[in-house]
Write a protein that holds these residues in place. Structure first.
Motif, PDB file in Angstrom:
ATOM      1  N   GLN A 143     -12.383  33.870 -25.831  1.00 48.77           N
ATOM      2  CA  GLN A 143     -12.735  35.034 -25.014  1.00 48.77           C
ATOM      3  C   GLN A 143     -11.687  36.133 -25.166  1.00 48.77           C
ATOM      4  OE1 GLN A 143     -15.521  35.686 -22.612  1.00 48.77           O
ATOM      5  NE2 GLN A 143     -14.573  37.634 -23.171  1.00 48.77           N
ATOM      6  N   SER A 144     -10.419  35.762 -25.097  1.00 53.91           N
ATOM      7  CA  SER A 144      -9.334  36.731 -25.229  1.00 53.91           C
ATOM      8  C   SER A 144      -9.290  37.316 -26.632  1.00 53.91           C
ATOM      9  CB  SER A 144      -7.996  36.066 -24.888  1.00 53.91           C
ATOM     10  OG  SER A 144      -8.007  35.553 -23.570  1.00 53.91           O
ATOM     11  N   LEU A 145      -9.510  36.482 -27.632  1.00 55.67           N
ATOM     12  CA  LEU A 145      -9.504  36.937 -29.021  1.00 55.67           C
ATOM     13  C   LEU A 145     -10.633  37.934 -29.275  1.00 55.67           C
ATOM     14  CD1 LEU A 145      -8.434  36.689 -31.939  1.00 55.67           C
ATOM     15  CD2 LEU A 145      -9.908  34.699 -32.219  1.00 55.67           C
ATOM     16  N   ALA A 146     -11.841  37.612 -28.790  1.00 55.53           N
ATOM     17  CA  ALA A 146     -12.983  38.520 -28.969  1.00 55.53           C
ATOM     18  C   ALA A 146     -12.741  39.852 -28.269  1.00 55.53           C
ATOM     19  CB  ALA A 146     -14.257  37.865 -28.431  1.00 55.53           C
ATOM     20  N   GLN A 147     -12.028  39.820 -27.145  1.00 59.57           N
ATOM     21  CA  GLN A 147     -11.773  41.037 -26.375  1.00 59.57           C
ATOM     22  C   GLN A 147     -10.978  42.052 -27.185  1.00 59.57           C
ATOM     23  OE1 GLN A 147      -9.902  40.344 -22.538  1.00 59.57           O
ATOM     24  NE2 GLN A 147      -8.886  42.326 -22.610  1.00 59.57           N
ATOM     25  N   THR A 148      -9.841  41.641 -27.761  1.00 64.10           N
ATOM     26  CA  THR A 148      -8.995  42.609 -28.469  1.00 64.10           C
ATOM     27  C   THR A 148      -9.451  42.829 -29.908  1.00 64.10           C
ATOM     28  OG1 THR A 148      -7.431  40.797 -28.890  1.00 64.10           O
ATOM     29  CG2 THR A 148      -6.948  42.284 -27.052  1.00 64.10           C
ATOM     30  N   LEU A 149     -10.128  41.876 -30.501  1.00 66.04           N
ATOM     31  CA  LEU A 149     -10.677  42.064 -31.843  1.00 66.04           C
ATOM     32  C   LEU A 149     -11.876  42.999 -31.810  1.00 66.04           C
ATOM     33  CD1 LEU A 149     -10.877  41.421 -34.859  1.00 66.04           C
ATOM     34  CD2 LEU A 149     -11.999  39.255 -34.259  1.00 66.04           C
ATOM     35  N   GLY A 150     -12.548  43.077 -30.665  1.00 67.36           N
ATOM     36  CA  GLY A 150     -13.767  43.872 -30.580  1.00 67.36           C
ATOM     37  C   GLY A 150     -14.898  43.193 -31.325  1.00 67.36           C
ATOM     38  N   ALA A 151     -15.110  41.907 -31.029  1.00 68.37           N
ATOM     39  CA  ALA A 151     -16.069  41.111 -31.781  1.00 68.37           C
ATOM     40  C   ALA A 151     -17.130  40.524 -30.864  1.00 68.37           C
ATOM     41  CB  ALA A 151     -15.360  39.979 -32.518  1.00 68.37           C
ATOM     42  N   THR A 152     -18.352  40.474 -31.372  1.00 69.06           N
ATOM     43  CA  THR A 152     -19.410  39.692 -30.745  1.00 69.06           C
ATOM     44  C   THR A 152     -19.369  38.313 -31.372  1.00 69.06           C
ATOM     45  OG1 THR A 152     -20.781  41.637 -30.370  1.00 69.06           O
ATOM     46  CG2 THR A 152     -21.878  39.492 -30.345  1.00 69.06           C
ATOM     47  N   LEU A 153     -19.108  37.298 -30.557  1.00 68.90           N
ATOM     48  CA  LEU A 153     -18.841  35.951 -31.068  1.00 68.90           C
ATOM     49  C   LEU A 153     -19.693  34.929 -30.328  1.00 68.90           C
ATOM     50  CD1 LEU A 153     -17.164  33.853 -32.677  1.00 68.90           C
ATOM     51  CD2 LEU A 153     -15.391  34.070 -30.906  1.00 68.90           C
ATOM     52  N   HIS A 154     -20.471  34.173 -31.100  1.00 67.49           N
ATOM     53  CA  HIS A 154     -21.239  33.050 -30.560  1.00 67.49           C
ATOM     54  C   HIS A 154     -20.674  31.772 -31.172  1.00 67.49           C
ATOM     55  CE1 HIS A 154     -24.999  35.264 -28.996  1.00 67.49           C
ATOM     56  NE2 HIS A 154     -24.084  36.187 -29.283  1.00 67.49           N
ATOM     57  N   LEU A 155     -20.220  30.842 -30.316  1.00 63.08           N
ATOM     58  CA  LEU A 155     -19.616  29.592 -30.770  1.00 63.08           C
ATOM     59  C   LEU A 155     -20.220  28.426 -29.997  1.00 63.08           C
ATOM     60  CD1 LEU A 155     -15.740  30.118 -31.042  1.00 63.08           C
ATOM     61  CD2 LEU A 155     -17.235  29.259 -32.841  1.00 63.08           C
ATOM     62  N   SER A 156     -20.502  27.357 -30.709  1.00 56.32           N
ATOM     63  CA  SER A 156     -20.987  26.151 -30.036  1.00 56.32           C
ATOM     64  C   SER A 156     -20.605  24.931 -30.847  1.00 56.32           C
ATOM     65  CB  SER A 156     -22.506  26.204 -29.841  1.00 56.32           C
ATOM     66  OG  SER A 156     -23.168  26.189 -31.095  1.00 56.32           O
ATOM     67  N   VAL A 157     -20.546  23.790 -30.176  1.00 61.35           N
ATOM     68  CA  VAL A 157     -20.256  22.524 -30.833  1.00 61.35           C
ATOM     69  C   VAL A 157     -21.023  21.432 -30.109  1.00 61.35           C
ATOM     70  CG1 VAL A 157     -18.215  21.994 -29.414  1.00 61.35           C
ATOM     71  CG2 VAL A 157     -18.391  21.059 -31.743  1.00 61.35           C
ATOM     72  N   GLN A 160      -5.685  41.810 -31.600  1.00 64.60           N
ATOM     73  CA  GLN A 160      -5.200  43.177 -31.822  1.00 64.60           C
ATOM     74  C   GLN A 160      -4.694  43.351 -33.245  1.00 64.60           C
ATOM     75  OE1 GLN A 160      -2.171  44.464 -29.045  1.00 64.60           O
ATOM     76  NE2 GLN A 160      -1.621  46.240 -30.313  1.00 64.60           N
ATOM     77  N   ALA A 161      -3.956  42.365 -33.765  1.00 56.96           N
ATOM     78  CA  ALA A 161      -3.422  42.456 -35.131  1.00 56.96           C
ATOM     79  C   ALA A 161      -4.547  42.491 -36.156  1.00 56.96           C
ATOM     80  CB  ALA A 161      -2.486  41.280 -35.405  1.00 56.96           C
ATOM     81  N   LEU A 162      -5.549  41.651 -35.977  1.00 59.09           N
ATOM     82  CA  LEU A 162      -6.680  41.651 -36.902  1.00 59.09           C
ATOM     83  C   LEU A 162      -7.402  42.993 -36.874  1.00 59.09           C
ATOM     84  CD1 LEU A 162      -8.117  38.084 -36.186  1.00 59.09           C
ATOM     85  CD2 LEU A 162      -7.043  38.846 -38.320  1.00 59.09           C
ATOM     86  N   ARG A 163      -7.590  43.526 -35.683  1.00 58.59           N
ATOM     87  CA  ARG A 163      -8.302  44.802 -35.570  1.00 58.59           C
ATOM     88  C   ARG A 163      -7.503  45.934 -36.216  1.00 58.59           C
ATOM     89  NH1 ARG A 163     -11.844  46.712 -30.415  1.00 58.59           N
ATOM     90  NH2 ARG A 163     -12.727  48.576 -31.339  1.00 58.59           N
ATOM     91  N   GLU A 164      -6.186  45.954 -36.008  1.00 60.41           N
ATOM     92  CA  GLU A 164      -5.357  46.996 -36.614  1.00 60.41           C
ATOM     93  C   GLU A 164      -5.343  46.868 -38.136  1.00 60.41           C
ATOM     94  OE1 GLU A 164      -1.480  47.121 -34.875  1.00 60.41           O
ATOM     95  OE2 GLU A 164      -2.227  47.581 -32.858  1.00 60.41           O
TER      96      GLU A 164
END
Length: 377
Positions: free
Chosen positions: A324-338, A245-249
């Motif tokens: 998952q929670s971060l992508a939700q409030t940031l409004g981001a499409t995020l692909h992560l793998s390791v 949320q902070a990043l998005r604001e």
């Protein structure tokens, strides 16, 4: 609507106020303030909505006939429009001070519909004018006032200085999230780097948040009090929600940002990688990958099989839930793998690092245009 808006006085701010009778009632009296057109053009291109708000004493009376007002007013608006500067609304109070009306600045009657219908964002809007009443109007509207002065005299700002201040302002936000389980406060400044103060009560998690800020190139302060006597689940979840949320604001309307995460310092990617803004980060024996788009559409694709259940005090099963929670409030499409083998500490840390590096590219300002063909992000 809720747009960033500039409420701009007319006489003495957009145009020269005639020094003798104070009335712009003839075409030969019309003179624009210096460099107002390029400043407004840049501010409008950066997403500011323009609204004119002016007191015109006695307009429509024998001393200031409506016909005398309309010709220079139309000419002024035509000149602005010819240069790509358009006003979304024009509000005029025609009364004398002694009339005691509700629409004369600094009262808010002229902009009452703006306030009622929430057409502007008070945190990103400004009243600009050459009089104390303009600054008082700003205070009455719950927004900030800027004093205009030709040439920047007497502590005011001229139009180039106003444009520079509003276009180059730092992007900051503070979010507090309080539940029965946690109390989280996040502060971010996207235009400064650390060091920051991060205290969540989970040492390894503090280290991971620092990796995001360090590799993201922004300042981050985090203070969390959580129910760690139960476990760290709520602490990670609520911190992620508040951080997104902070990043998005702080990003505001996202004009000028890179939007997609990528790194030009890596070896030239293949064509598909260029299209998905693919970022690859090696960390010793593991390899993490991230593709990030600040699209406004929350979505996570996550692939990891950690070789240990815990790293320090952190349950590795919560790493996916954090993103998952971060992508939700940031409004981001995020692909992560390791990679699914190797040291678990390296697996987790590389994911936070690669996300930070991709985020750095997304939030970097590259101008003032909105990076979307849809006109909104």
């Amino acid at each position: 609507m809720n747009q960033p808006t500039l409420f701009i006085d007319r006489d003495g701010t957009l145009v020269l106020e005639p020094p003798t009778d104070k009335q712009l009632d003839a075409l030969d009296k019309l003179e624009l303030e210096p460099l107002v057109i390029p400043a407004l053009r840049d501010l409008q291109a950066a997403g500011f909505r323009l609204v004119m708000v002016s007191n015109q004493d006695g307009l429509g009376t024998p001393s200031f006939q409506l016909e005398s007002f309309e010709a220079p007013q139309r000419m002024m608006l035509d000149i602005f429009a010819s240069q790509g500067v358009t006003f979304d609304a024009v509000y005029i109070c025609p009364h004398f001070p002694e009339d005691g009306c509700d629409c004369r600045k600094p009262r808010v009657g002229l902009v009452l519909d703006e306030l009622r219908e929430r057409r502007f964002d008070p945190q990103r809007s400004y009243v600009i004018g050459d009089r104390e009443t303009d600054l008082e109007l700003a205070a009455n509207m719950g927004t900030e006032g800027i004093l205009y002065r030709r040439g920047g005299a007497d502590g005011g700002l001229d139009w180039p200085a106003i444009a520079a201040r509003l276009l180059d302002r730092e992007r900051t936000a503070e979010v507090r999230r309080t539940t029965r389980e946690t109390d989280v406060t996040i502060r971010v400044n996207l235009d400064r780097s650390g060091p920051g103060r991060i205290q969540t009560g989970v040492g390894f998690f503090d280290h991971m948040l620092d990796q995001i800020a360090t590799h993201g190139g922004f300042a981050l302060d985090v203070a969390v009090t959580g129910d760690l006597h139960i476990d760290e689940h709520h602490t990670l979840e609520d911190t992620a929600l508040a951080l997104g949320q902070a990043l998005r604001e702080a990003l505001g309307d996202k004009r000028g940002i890179g939007r997609f995460g990528h790194d030009r310092s890596q070896e030239p990617p293949t064509a598909p990688e260029q299209e998905t803004s693919h970022f690859v980060l090696p960390m010793d024996e593991v390899r993490a990958e991230c593709a990030l788009d600040l699209s406004g559409r929350p979505y996570l694709v996550f692939s990891a099989e950690f070789t240990r259940e815990k790293v320090g005090e952190l349950d590795t099963s919560l790493v996916e839930h954090f993103f998952q929670s971060l992508a939700q409030t940031l409004g981001a499409t995020l692909h992560l793998s390791v990679t699914h083998s190797g040291n678990a500490h390296h697996q987790v840390e590389s994911l936070f690092k690669v996300f930070g590096r991709a985020l750095r590219q997304c939030i970097r300002r590259e101008g003032h245009q909105l990076p979307s063909s849809k006109g909104v992000l």
